[in-house]
Design a protein around this motif. Structure first.
Motif, PDB file in Angstrom:
ATOM      1  N   ALA A   1       1.014  -1.087   0.108  1.00  0.00           N
ATOM      2  CA  ALA A   1      -0.013   0.044  -0.039  1.00  0.00           C
ATOM      3  C   ALA A   1       0.943   1.393  -0.003  1.00  0.00           C
ATOM      4  O   ALA A   1       0.544   2.132  -0.500  1.00  0.00           O
ATOM      5  CB  ALA A   1      -1.268  -0.164   1.102  1.00  0.00           C
ATOM      6  N   ALA A   2       1.902   1.256   0.831  1.00  0.00           N
ATOM      7  CA  ALA A   2       2.910   2.446   0.926  1.00  0.00           C
ATOM      8  C   ALA A   2       3.597   2.543  -0.574  1.00  0.00           C
ATOM      9  O   ALA A   2       3.752   3.711  -0.988  1.00  0.00           O
ATOM     10  CB  ALA A   2       3.919   2.123   1.840  1.00  0.00           C
ATOM     11  N   GLU A   3       3.999   1.726  -1.132  1.00  0.00           N
ATOM     12  CA  GLU A   3       4.645   1.738  -2.414  1.00  0.00           C
ATOM     13  C   GLU A   3       3.498   2.105  -3.479  1.00  0.00           C
ATOM     14  O   GLU A   3       3.902   2.932  -4.283  1.00  0.00           O
ATOM     15  CB  GLU A   3       5.174   0.390  -3.035  1.00  0.00           C
ATOM     16  N   HIS A   4       2.136   1.616  -3.534  1.00  0.00           N
ATOM     17  CA  HIS A   4       1.108   2.188  -4.367  1.00  0.00           C
ATOM     18  C   HIS A   4       1.189   3.729  -4.166  1.00  0.00           C
ATOM     19  O   HIS A   4       1.142   4.661  -5.216  1.00  0.00           O
ATOM     20  CB  HIS A   4      -0.090   1.777  -4.024  1.00  0.00           C
ATOM     21  N   ALA A   5       1.041   4.119  -2.980  1.00  0.00           N
ATOM     22  CA  ALA A   5       0.933   5.718  -2.435  1.00  0.00           C
ATOM     23  C   ALA A   5       2.283   6.500  -3.182  1.00  0.00           C
ATOM     24  O   ALA A   5       2.107   7.457  -3.661  1.00  0.00           O
ATOM     25  CB  ALA A   5       1.072   5.817  -1.168  1.00  0.00           C
ATOM     26  N   ALA A   6       3.555   5.678  -2.922  1.00  0.00           N
ATOM     27  CA  ALA A   6       4.654   6.475  -3.250  1.00  0.00           C
ATOM     28  C   ALA A   6       4.805   6.494  -4.967  1.00  0.00           C
ATOM     29  O   ALA A   6       5.130   7.600  -5.401  1.00  0.00           O
ATOM     30  CB  ALA A   6       6.136   5.558  -2.880  1.00  0.00           C
ATOM     31  N   VAL A   7       4.468   5.466  -5.616  1.00  0.00           N
ATOM     32  CA  VAL A   7       4.308   5.593  -7.274  1.00  0.00           C
ATOM     33  C   VAL A   7       3.514   6.793  -7.396  1.00  0.00           C
ATOM     34  O   VAL A   7       3.802   7.434  -8.416  1.00  0.00           O
ATOM     35  CB  VAL A   7       3.895   4.215  -7.707  1.00  0.00           C
ATOM     36  N   TYR A   8       2.316   6.927  -6.728  1.00  0.00           N
ATOM     37  CA  TYR A   8       1.481   7.993  -7.120  1.00  0.00           C
ATOM     38  C   TYR A   8       2.026   9.526  -6.764  1.00  0.00           C
ATOM     39  O   TYR A   8       1.871  10.356  -7.656  1.00  0.00           O
ATOM     40  CB  TYR A   8      -0.100   7.887  -6.247  1.00  0.00           C
ATOM     41  N   GLY A   9       2.594   9.303  -5.729  1.00  0.00           N
ATOM     42  CA  GLY A   9       3.461  10.543  -5.335  1.00  0.00           C
ATOM     43  C   GLY A   9       4.360  11.222  -6.263  1.00  0.00           C
ATOM     44  O   GLY A   9       4.515  12.272  -6.571  1.00  0.00           O
TER      45      GLY A   9
ATOM     46  N   ASP B   1      10.539   4.580 -10.924  1.00  0.00           N
ATOM     47  CA  ASP B   1      11.170   3.113 -11.253  1.00  0.00           C
ATOM     48  C   ASP B   1      11.111   2.255 -10.122  1.00  0.00           C
ATOM     49  O   ASP B   1      10.900   1.163 -10.188  1.00  0.00           O
ATOM     50  CB  ASP B   1      12.114   3.210 -12.446  1.00  0.00           C
ATOM     51  N   ALA B   2      12.311   2.627  -9.056  1.00  0.00           N
ATOM     52  CA  ALA B   2      12.384   1.835  -8.027  1.00  0.00           C
ATOM     53  C   ALA B   2      11.110   1.581  -7.281  1.00  0.00           C
ATOM     54  O   ALA B   2      11.185   0.414  -6.836  1.00  0.00           O
ATOM     55  CB  ALA B   2      13.304   2.575  -7.086  1.00  0.00           C
ATOM     56  N   HIS B   3      10.254   2.413  -7.058  1.00  0.00           N
ATOM     57  CA  HIS B   3       9.032   2.074  -6.319  1.00  0.00           C
ATOM     58  C   HIS B   3       8.194   1.163  -7.057  1.00  0.00           C
ATOM     59  O   HIS B   3       7.550   0.404  -6.353  1.00  0.00           O
ATOM     60  CB  HIS B   3       8.509   3.482  -5.941  1.00  0.00           C
ATOM     61  N   ARG B   4       8.221   1.505  -8.411  1.00  0.00           N
ATOM     62  CA  ARG B   4       7.269   0.553  -9.239  1.00  0.00           C
ATOM     63  C   ARG B   4       7.895  -1.007  -9.292  1.00  0.00           C
ATOM     64  O   ARG B   4       7.226  -1.776  -9.291  1.00  0.00           O
ATOM     65  CB  ARG B   4       7.272   1.128 -10.645  1.00  0.00           C
TER      66      ARG B   4
ATOM     67  N   GLU C   1       9.437  13.185   1.840  1.00  0.00           N
ATOM     68  CA  GLU C   1       8.214  12.796   2.657  1.00  0.00           C
ATOM     69  C   GLU C   1       7.898  11.579   2.376  1.00  0.00           C
ATOM     70  O   GLU C   1       7.409  10.535   3.049  1.00  0.00           O
ATOM     71  CB  GLU C   1       7.016  13.566   2.637  1.00  0.00           C
ATOM     72  N   LEU C   2       7.696  11.287   1.027  1.00  0.00           N
ATOM     73  CA  LEU C   2       7.260   9.837   0.403  1.00  0.00           C
ATOM     74  C   LEU C   2       8.332   8.849   0.967  1.00  0.00           C
ATOM     75  O   LEU C   2       7.946   7.616   1.394  1.00  0.00           O
ATOM     76  CB  LEU C   2       7.424  10.037  -1.097  1.00  0.00           C
ATOM     77  N   GLU C   3       9.660   9.155   0.829  1.00  0.00           N
ATOM     78  CA  GLU C   3      10.618   8.196   1.217  1.00  0.00           C
ATOM     79  C   GLU C   3      10.683   7.938   2.809  1.00  0.00           C
ATOM     80  O   GLU C   3      10.666   6.691   3.086  1.00  0.00           O
ATOM     81  CB  GLU C   3      12.053   8.630   0.630  1.00  0.00           C
ATOM     82  N   ASP C   4      10.297   8.960   3.640  1.00  0.00           N
ATOM     83  CA  ASP C   4      10.180   8.827   4.761  1.00  0.00           C
ATOM     84  C   ASP C   4       9.031   7.921   5.164  1.00  0.00           C
ATOM     85  O   ASP C   4       9.140   6.737   6.264  1.00  0.00           O
ATOM     86  CB  ASP C   4       9.840   9.899   5.719  1.00  0.00           C
ATOM     87  N   ARG C   5       7.886   7.913   4.766  1.00  0.00           N
ATOM     88  CA  ARG C   5       6.863   7.047   4.929  1.00  0.00           C
ATOM     89  C   ARG C   5       7.065   5.479   4.442  1.00  0.00           C
ATOM     90  O   ARG C   5       6.621   4.585   5.175  1.00  0.00           O
ATOM     91  CB  ARG C   5       5.682   7.563   4.203  1.00  0.00           C
ATOM     92  N   VAL C   6       7.687   5.313   3.139  1.00  0.00           N
ATOM     93  CA  VAL C   6       7.876   3.855   2.926  1.00  0.00           C
ATOM     94  C   VAL C   6       9.002   3.458   3.641  1.00  0.00           C
ATOM     95  O   VAL C   6       8.735   2.366   4.255  1.00  0.00           O
ATOM     96  CB  VAL C   6       8.602   4.172   1.438  1.00  0.00           C
ATOM     97  N   ALA C   7       9.948   4.257   4.096  1.00  0.00           N
ATOM     98  CA  ALA C   7      11.045   3.679   5.047  1.00  0.00           C
ATOM     99  C   ALA C   7      10.464   2.997   6.567  1.00  0.00           C
ATOM    100  O   ALA C   7      10.711   2.288   7.060  1.00  0.00           O
ATOM    101  CB  ALA C   7      12.085   4.755   5.513  1.00  0.00           C
ATOM    102  N   GLY C   8       9.333   4.062   6.905  1.00  0.00           N
ATOM    103  CA  GLY C   8       8.719   3.414   8.264  1.00  0.00           C
ATOM    104  C   GLY C   8       7.959   2.236   8.055  1.00  0.00           C
ATOM    105  O   GLY C   8       8.056   1.106   8.734  1.00  0.00           O
TER     106      GLY C   8
END
Length: 153
Positions: free
Chosen positions: A17-25, A46-49, A91-98
């Motif tokens: 779910a976080a990766e979906h949000a990161a791709v969108y972001g 590309d990395a998040h996809r 911010e996206l990277e911080d959220r994904v890291a969490g």
């Protein structure tokens, strides 16, 4: 389903779910970022996809149905220009890291190594975007940020 497998699947779904949000972001970031950082934004996208696709496979491997991406996500702040796009990327990277720190705790073996690698990559990208680091990537951010952007139907 065993308790360990259930916890593993739940953590994988949260990471997906976080990766979906990161791709969108990163779609938003790419539309606002200055030309000089567009290649960096594309590489992160590309990395998040790739991570998203790998997580979907991992969920299926455990017998689950991968959580679908939302049609849209609420951004944590307005992104009218390149400086805001840079802040959003961090911010996206911080959220994904969490979320990956949660996945590290919930898994073992190869999945744990993969989650730790994803956590490290997100922390490095956050540093590049922000220009500074945090002591414990994926942990300190959890006290002020949610695990993923909020879906908007």
């Amino acid at each position: 389903m065993s308790e360990a497998k259930d916890a593993n699947l739940k953590a994988l779904q949260a990471a997906l779910a976080a990766e979906h949000a990161a791709v969108y972001g990163y779609g938003v970031v790419g539309g606002r970022i200055d030309e000089g950082r567009r290649t960096e934004a594309r590489a992160a996208y590309d990395a998040h996809r790739a991570r998203r696709d790998a997580l979907a496979r991992a969920v299926r491997d455990l017998g689950g149905t991968p959580v679908a991406a939302a049609a849209g996500y609420a951004l944590p702040f307005a992104v009218p220009d390149s400086p805001a796009a840079v802040r959003l990327a961090a911010e996206l990277e911080d959220r994904v890291a969490g979320v990956y720190s949660d996945l590290v705790r919930a898994t073992d073996g190869a999945r744990r190594r993969t989650a730790a690698e994803a956590l490290r990559e997100a922390a490095v990208r956050a540093v590049r975007w922000r220009g500074e680091s945090v002591a414990f990537p994926g942990l300190a951010e959890r006290t002020t940020a949610t695990a993923s952007a909020t879906p908007t139907a």
